[in-house]
Scaffold this active site. Structure first.
Site, PDB file in Angstrom:
ATOM      1  N   TYR A   1     -15.985 -58.970  -5.461  1.00 49.03           N
ATOM      2  CA  TYR A   1     -17.403 -58.608  -5.466  1.00 49.03           C
ATOM      3  C   TYR A   1     -18.207 -59.655  -4.696  1.00 49.03           C
ATOM      4  CZ  TYR A   1     -21.770 -56.711  -7.284  1.00 49.03           C
ATOM      5  OH  TYR A   1     -23.011 -56.130  -7.406  1.00 49.03           O
TER       6      TYR A   1
ATOM      7  N   CYS B   1      -5.524  -3.198   1.969  1.00 47.81           N
ATOM      8  CA  CYS B   1      -5.368  -3.294   3.426  1.00 47.81           C
ATOM      9  C   CYS B   1      -6.678  -3.457   4.196  1.00 47.81           C
ATOM     10  CB  CYS B   1      -4.570  -2.108   3.936  1.00 47.81           C
ATOM     11  SG  CYS B   1      -3.848  -2.407   5.583  1.00 47.81           S
TER      12      CYS B   1
ATOM     13  N   ASP C   1      -5.748 -53.745   7.421  1.00 51.04           N
ATOM     14  CA  ASP C   1      -7.124 -53.256   7.407  1.00 51.04           C
ATOM     15  C   ASP C   1      -7.976 -53.876   8.499  1.00 51.04           C
ATOM     16  OD1 ASP C   1      -6.520 -51.629   5.285  1.00 51.04           O
ATOM     17  OD2 ASP C   1      -7.357 -52.969   3.759  1.00 51.04           O
TER      18      ASP C   1
ATOM     19  N   GLY D   1      -3.797 -58.712   9.085  1.00 53.11           N
ATOM     20  CA  GLY D   1      -3.292 -57.676   8.192  1.00 53.11           C
ATOM     21  C   GLY D   1      -3.709 -56.293   8.673  1.00 53.11           C
TER      22      GLY D   1
ATOM     23  N   GLU E   1       0.831  -1.193   0.000  1.00 55.27           N
ATOM     24  CA  GLU E   1       0.000   0.000   0.000  1.00 55.27           C
ATOM     25  C   GLU E   1       0.878   1.260   0.000  1.00 55.27           C
ATOM     26  OE1 GLU E   1      -3.700   1.643   2.795  1.00 55.27           O
ATOM     27  OE2 GLU E   1      -2.332   0.102   3.558  1.00 55.27           O
TER      28      GLU E   1
ATOM     29  N   LYS F   1      -9.143   2.462  -2.499  1.00 51.39           N
ATOM     30  CA  LYS F   1      -9.464   1.783  -1.238  1.00 51.39           C
ATOM     31  C   LYS F   1     -10.862   2.210  -0.790  1.00 51.39           C
ATOM     32  CE  LYS F   1      -7.336   1.098   3.349  1.00 51.39           C
ATOM     33  NZ  LYS F   1      -6.128   1.422   4.148  1.00 51.39           N
TER      34      LYS F   1
END
Length: 636
Positions: A473, A171, A356, A354, A46, A115
């Site tokens: 699946y 600003c 997971d 495992g 500014e 401004k």
């Protein structure tokens, strides 16, 4: 502009109060430095042509004349730069004095923005000199021998770079209840610049930083904040040159305070445009006048942008621990709510030893604790078959004992062999039928045990497996509630490590660490010399790469060429280009081909911004074609 990236800079030049010629020279010097580095947008503080702290000198015509001469110098000496330069100056018009920003490009003044919010409190007394630009309608003025538009209702674009739309505020405009940038963003501005002179006080830097970050998040934009610094008068105040560059809530760059210099960041305009298309509450407004920027597209080198290898995992340990605790609580709360709603007497989980299934057990234990239920109501089932190793089976047994749950062993070899005989599957033919029959048999056992015990089956599959379709699946693909459904594999590992560090039982901690050291495998093929022979990442690719692709494709809409470019930078030294391209192609192919498995997923809690629930986060036809994506990947 390759892949939507543009390099921007926030600059704080050393200056001398009221020495406009000196200030112009320093601005030109920094602008050239920034442009040589590749910046195409360079923002200064500014009133930088005069200094913010001129006081009553602002009312002197000599200073105003010097300002115009300095602006003309900066305009002329930055004309050859392939960059837009934004500088602050006082400007007398309509019998008033305005605190302004001038946008320079290609030797032209693209526009002047006044401004709007003029502070007059505390240490600020700008109303002594400056009028508000809020009521100024866009009007043509003469400046530096050019006819220039003066007013706040304008944005800036380059015909050659339509992805960039620039908005300007100054600003205090940012600190006001209704910042001008809100209207600018709604009119299309995706990069907002702020020319500021914010004095430094104890605690103000943190507030300023959060303000810039939150504003960039709220407006789905990049925010470039250039702050006044060294050379401003210290008669009553100190200015620190606290430059900030944020993008949609993330701080990309921050200068060291109490210094002068240039702060750089590489902005992802494509990401911002994707976010605005995605977020339906970001309402567009009427278009504003568009000022012309004379910019040519340039390749951004991305030196000033980091792509974490593990975008799902915070790099800071304190934040990582906090994230892990929050995720585990989310998972456990979701599961506890479902258990209470269904009046389940028990919860059944297949415990393989495992990663997971270990995480699912951790969540189950927490959920039962939340409901003040005896953990013996958790039925952990280990189902050894042709590929099971002593290591994973032993870890499953130790985990069940350490968590105080009920363990049941169901050896499914005989049942699978009978099934093979029934369908005519040779046992020595290790085909997909050989593997999937085991997975489906395990799911059958779990479902029937849940029926028998009056309970529900808790799924163990994670987000990365769902993205790749690495699930059978109606086998491990199916459950009654999938607690890991939105947790990627890279994060599963850290959640388990967090639990290992958190628990006080050294035996349990040791088992968890051994689970972490065990290769990821479905264990559906016979072991070799007692060790796991089937390693998932050898077959589908490194999970760290796939999680990287998943995050940037789903969260920010990156196309294959952009995924490849980001991955090259993130994994430099770890994978060569051919390897990245190979697994990127695999990811795209599998992601499209396996959507049918995601279209019928069981319920599960969302814990992060990337999820694949067909009911909420990802709705894609199961027969969508991947040809466009694969063609782009093949062309890399």
């Amino acid at each position: 502009m390759k892949d939507g990236f543009i390099k921007v800079a926030a600059a704080t030049p050393p200056l001398r109060v009221a020495d406009c010629a000196y200030n112009a020279a320093e601005i030109v010097r920094q602008a050239r430095e920034a442009a040589e580095t590749g910046a195409q947008l360079i923002v200064f503080p500014e009133l930088c042509l005069t200094g913010y702290t001129c006081g009553d000198l602002f009312l002197q015509q000599t200073l105003l004349d010097g300002t115009c001469a300095a602006l003309d110098t900066v305009r002329e000496q930055t004309a050859a730069l392939n960059a837009a330069v934004v500088v602050g100056l006082p400007l007398a018009r309509r019998g008033k004095l305005y605190n302004c920003a001038a946008v320079l490009s290609g030797g032209r003044i693209a526009g002047v923005v006044p401004k709007q919010h003029i502070p007059n409190y505390g240490e600020f007394y700008e109303q002594r000199y400056f009028a508000s630009g809020a009521e100024v309608e866009n009007e043509p003025i003469e400046l530096c021998g050019q006819t220039v538009l003066f007013g706040g209702r304008q944005v800036f674009q380059s015909p050659a770079m339509p992805a960039l739309t620039l908005g300007v505020e100054i600003c205090e405009d940012l600190w006001a209840p209704e910042p001008p940038s809100a209207a600018l963003a709604r009119a299309g501005a995706n990069v907002i610049v702020n020319l500021s002179a914010s004095d430094e006080l104890i605690g103000k830097a943190a507030y300023r930083r959060e303000l810039v970050k939150s504003h960039a998040a709220r407006l789905l934009c990049a925010y470039v904040y250039a702050d006044a610094g060294f050379g401003e008068s210290t008669q009553d105040l100190v200015f620190a040159g606290h430059d900030l560059i944020a993008e949609n809530g993330t701080l990309l760059a921050e200068s060291r305070r109490f210094t002068s210099g240039v702060c750089y960041a590489d902005i992802d305009l494509g990401r911002l445009l994707h976010e605005r298309r995605r977020v339906s509450t970001f309402a567009a407004a009427d278009a504003l006048h568009t000022g012309a920027l004379h910019l040519a597209p340039a390749v951004c080198d991305l030196r000033h942008r980091a792509f974490p290898r593990m975008p799902f995992v915070p790099g800071d340990k304190a934040r990582l621990d906090e994230r892990c605790e929050e995720i585990l609580t989310l998972q456990a709360t979701g599961l506890a709510t479902r258990l209470r709603h269904t009046h389940a007497k028990t919860a059944v989980v297949g415990l393989s030893g495992g990663l997971d299934s270990t995480l699912a057990l951790i969540v189950l234990a927490r959920a039962f604790d939340l409901l003040a239920l005896d953990r013996k109501g958790i039925l952990a089932v280990t189902m050894p078959c042709f590929g099971t190793t002593a290591r994973t089976k032993g870890n499953a047994e130790k985990l069940a004992e350490a968590y105080g749950v009920t363990l049941q062993t169901v050896d499914i070899k005989a049942a699978v062999e009978q099934h093979f005989a029934d369908i005519g599957q040779p046992q020595n033919e290790h085909s997909v039928t050989y593997e999937n029959a085991q997975a489906r048999m395990r799911t059958l056992v779990l479902m029937d045990l849940a029926n028998k015990q009056g309970g529900m089956v808790v799924g163990t599959g994670d987000l990365s497996e769902l993205a790749l379709g690495w699930a059978t699946y109606n086998g491990d693909h199916m459950s009654m509630y999938g607690v890991n459904a939105s947790v990627p594999k890279t994060l599963v590992r850290y959640l388990t490590a967090y639990e290992a560090a958190r628990v006080s039982d050294p035996v349990l901690s040791g088992v968890l660490r051994d689970v972490l050291d065990t290769p990821v495998s479905p264990e559906l093929l016979p072991p070799k010399d007692g060790e796991i022979s089937q390693r998932t990442e050898d077959l589908v690719g490194p999970y760290e790469l796939h999680d990287f692709f998943l995050y940037y494709m789903l969260r920010f809409g990156y196309p294959p060429r952009k995924l490849f470019r980001a991955a090259r930078q993130a994994f430099a030294g770890a994978y060569d280009d051919a390897t990245i391209k190979k697994w990127l192609t695999t990811f795209i192919r599998r992601f499209f081909a396996q959507q049918f498995k995601r279209s019928c997923l069981p319920d599960g809690p969302k814990v992060g911004t990337v999820a694949l629930s067909p009911r909420g986060d990802w709705r894609m036809p199961s027969d969508a074609c991947a040809a466009l994506w694969l063609a782009e990947a093949d062309a890399l």
